[in-house]
Write a protein that holds these residues in place. Structure first.
Motif, PDB file in Angstrom:
ATOM      1  N   LEU B   8       0.853  -1.195   0.000  1.00 27.90           N
ATOM      2  CA  LEU B   8       0.000   0.000   0.000  1.00 27.90           C
ATOM      3  C   LEU B   8       0.885   1.240   0.000  1.00 27.90           C
ATOM      4  CD1 LEU B   8      -2.952   1.089   0.363  1.00 27.90           C
ATOM      5  CD2 LEU B   8      -2.613   0.860   2.829  1.00 27.90           C
ATOM      6  N   LEU B  11      -0.825   6.099   3.470  1.00 29.74           N
ATOM      7  CA  LEU B  11      -1.740   5.747   4.565  1.00 29.74           C
ATOM      8  C   LEU B  11      -2.432   7.021   5.073  1.00 29.74           C
ATOM      9  CD1 LEU B  11      -2.738   3.300   6.218  1.00 29.74           C
ATOM     10  CD2 LEU B  11      -0.883   3.673   7.826  1.00 29.74           C
ATOM     11  N   GLY B  15      -6.017   5.544   2.200  1.00 30.37           N
ATOM     12  CA  GLY B  15      -5.214   4.390   2.613  1.00 30.37           C
ATOM     13  C   GLY B  15      -5.752   3.767   3.891  1.00 30.37           C
ATOM     14  N   VAL B  42       3.359  -1.078   3.979  1.00 30.65           N
ATOM     15  CA  VAL B  42       2.656   0.197   3.817  1.00 30.65           C
ATOM     16  C   VAL B  42       3.674   1.338   3.795  1.00 30.65           C
ATOM     17  CG1 VAL B  42       0.907   1.743   4.774  1.00 30.65           C
ATOM     18  CG2 VAL B  42       0.696  -0.740   5.132  1.00 30.65           C
TER      19      VAL B  42
END
Lengths: 428, 428
Positions: B8, B11, B15, B42
């Motif tokens: 990912l 964030l 996110g 992440v």
């Protein structure tokens, strides 16, 4: 690339639209899928009937088995309607490895699970976007667009005939019978309008939407159905005065994995997006835990809108054929079905009562609500214009269906209550 | 089955929503795709920052290459925003065979064709549903739902900030500056609101929608952009008085394969479904030759609505992984782009002029329209409340943009025309 050969079962309104789109948009379709799409054979009831569209007479057949048994045909597009015979043709076609695109909500609502299981066994696609809300791609939206979300409510205006009638009654203050007749003259209602006006058509569509939205096999028997034939111009006038529109809504709800599905005339607050969906248009309002409020609006029927969805499904089948992945859809229903009891089904209600016009009556009425713990949002008492009775108009707060039924039962044995004229669910 | 590992990038709001949905709906997601979906790493700007969501600190990284170079990661979800650096990471990730899900409309509007070509070369998926209109699945609707149709018009309220501002101005009669400040305080507008209020954000989204709807690579330079910063409360009051709402509309149109795309404040007739889309909600109205009018309505932004679309794309990628058919999407753009000239772009227009208040002026004004063959639907002349001038309010019939520009140029040299206060496109 090798052309994809299609057998078309039915050359009525939607079938004609399918031919028009497949022929008229051939270049676009080929650019997308890489193969020509050819309508190879067409089932008709009478080969010699004259039609609004030219189809090579050699392609016409009056025998469905000509199509079902033809090894050259890759995909069958079923737009003939009907349930039992059609089920047989489709099951047999699947057994022969043919993919199916259907616009038949009656078939899918009644035999959907059987047909989808059969399709899975034979590695075939069965797509049915056109079965609900004509040109609105609501089925792929529920399957794909909201695959990540947990849908908790689906409300649909999914029957154009009844929405046309209710819209007319609302705008013109006209009576149900008058507007129904007009709808029949305009071709918006059938000579026997029962399936539309009594809510069966909408119930079938809600069966399909609820199954997809809640991922469990909802069946037609699970749907509580009430039509619009008892909706009076007075009911609609009351609704308008209070800031509501009367709509025949399919409402599917889920809470803690318990679901309910109903079709019923509902008073929808003016400010709700579905309240302004008028005439023969359809709309499906979807509430998801993550996405919140969404609504999808468009033509619910008609030759070309419905055919758009049929041919979009055909494109999807052909794409799968090219990739060799037919019959490999995501699992659509995997949750055990748990139905809500009447105690768990909650909503606001509108009630119109005719009562004796004397002291203490309102107290007795409101006491009955209190007894079953139904709290009231608003109460209006007024004299009736023509009868020596008073009218009481009540809107409740959220109350369980069971509790409201108990209140109604209590009214039965109260001599001051002359009649319960109307009871409607209230939304928004 | 082997878990699918996701990296990912980012964030922030979206996110965080992606983490919430992937973790909160894990059971549902697994039931659909057959594999667990695991967020493996992440990217954050600052590992030690405290957050509203718990993520295992071992998964956090401040180095994007940790994710791009990780051979274990199957799919990268990009929700960090930005254009040039992000382009680099994504192109490199594609070169390493990773599939991409992105919510980045800026990136896709500017570098979409390059990224999609690279994805195709490496057999990778790039999905970007969340880049336009947050939770509304409009991209798959255009690609799949309307694959069979020929779309001729797309009108979008695709920027929540400006719709919030215009809705407030309309409902409260408030001035632009006042409402902008309020939107900033509520977090609906950025400290530097230029990209929203000057229409750039909407233009990027319309670039994406027009490319998909018309199947040709529309670029940002093709979009004629005008923002809302010059819209006055008087303009909105005039609009309301005439039965219109002012909306910042993206309008993409196609006629005979010639297309135009513009973003501009537009007066929309009250009865049009898009006129009642208020506040931060988004809606996309699509007109297809076959399907007719449709509209898709929902939240255009926000943590969970946008994340719904991101995770729905993730589900689609995982489904493709399971079937081994990544990077095999239908061809999305295959038509040569032909732009309309100003002579070909036609619409109704609203004009507000301040003119000398004396005999013969209206005749000279209307003569100018006649000269360039712009016919008029309505003309109202009235005294100005505060100035010794008259106001002329005109709504034209459909007229070409070129002709209207010629009329406006003619006004420049007419001494009786004191000023052209406003010119707006009119829809519906």
């Amino acid at each position: 690339m090798k052309p994809i050969k299609v057998g078309l079962l039915g050359l009525g309104t939607v079938g004609t639209g399918v031919v028009r789109i497949v022929e008229g948009h051939q270049e676009d379709l080929q650019s997308q899928v890489g193969s020509p799409i050819v309508i190879e054979k067409v089932l008709v009831q009478n080969k010699s009937k004259s039609r609004g569209i030219h189809v090579n007479p050699d392609k016409l057949t009056e025998d469905p088995w000509d199509i079902v048994n033809d090894p050259e045909i890759d995909v069958i597009v079923e737009v003939m309607g009907g349930i039992e015979n059609t089920r047989t043709y489709i099951l047999e076609a699947l057994a022969r490895g043919k993919h199916i695109v259907t616009a038949n909500k009656d078939l899918m609502a009644v035999h959907g699970p059987e047909i989808l299981t059969k399709a899975h066994e034979h590695g075939c696609d069965v797509l049915y976007e056109a079965s609900v809300a004509g040109g609105i791609p609501i089925i792929r939206t529920l399957i794909e667009g909201f695959s990540s979300d947990r849908i908790t409510k689906i409300m649909g205006i999914v029957n154009g005939t009844t929405n046309f009638i209710l819209t007319k009654m609302s705008k013109e203050g006209a009576a149900y019978d008058v507007v129904l007749k007009e709808a029949q003259e305009l071709g918006y209602a059938e000579a026997d309008p029962t399936s539309d006006v009594e809510g069966l058509d909408a119930a079938r569509k809600m069966t399909i939407l609820a199954s997809l939205g809640f991922r469990s096999d909802v069946s037609l028997e699970d749907v509580d159905v009430k039509g619009i034939s008892k909706v009076s111009r007075e009911d609609i006038a009351y609704a308008k005065r209070l800031g509501y529109e009367m709509k025949l809504l399919g409402i599917a709800e889920r809470q803690d994995d318990y679901i309910s599905v109903a079709v019923q005339p509902t008073m929808v607050k003016n400010s709700h997006p579905i309240a302004s969906v008028n005439g023969v248009f359809n709309a499906v309002y979807v509430y998801g835990e993550a996405v919140g409020e969404t609504m999808f609006y468009g033509a619910g029927a008609g030759e070309l809108p419905t055919a758009t969805s049929v041919v979009a499904d055909l494109v999807a089948v052909v794409k799968n054929l090219r990739l060799g992945v037919n019959g490999k859809q995501l699992t659509l229903t995997y949750k055990e079905k748990k139905l809500k009891t009447d105690e768990q089904i909650a909503s606001k209600y509108f009630l119109l009562l005719h009562v004796d016009d004397r002291a203490g009556v309102l107290a007795r009425i409101t006491q009955a609500f209190a007894e079953f713990e139904v709290s009231l949002e608003s109460v209006v008492q007024q004299p009736n214009a023509t009868l020596p009775e008073a009218e009481i108009i009540i809107i409740t707060h959220d109350a369980s269906k069971a509790a409201v039924n108990k209140v109604l039962a209590a009214f039965e044995s109260m001599d001051v209550v002359k009649s319960v004229k109307s009871v409607y669910r209230v939304e928004g």
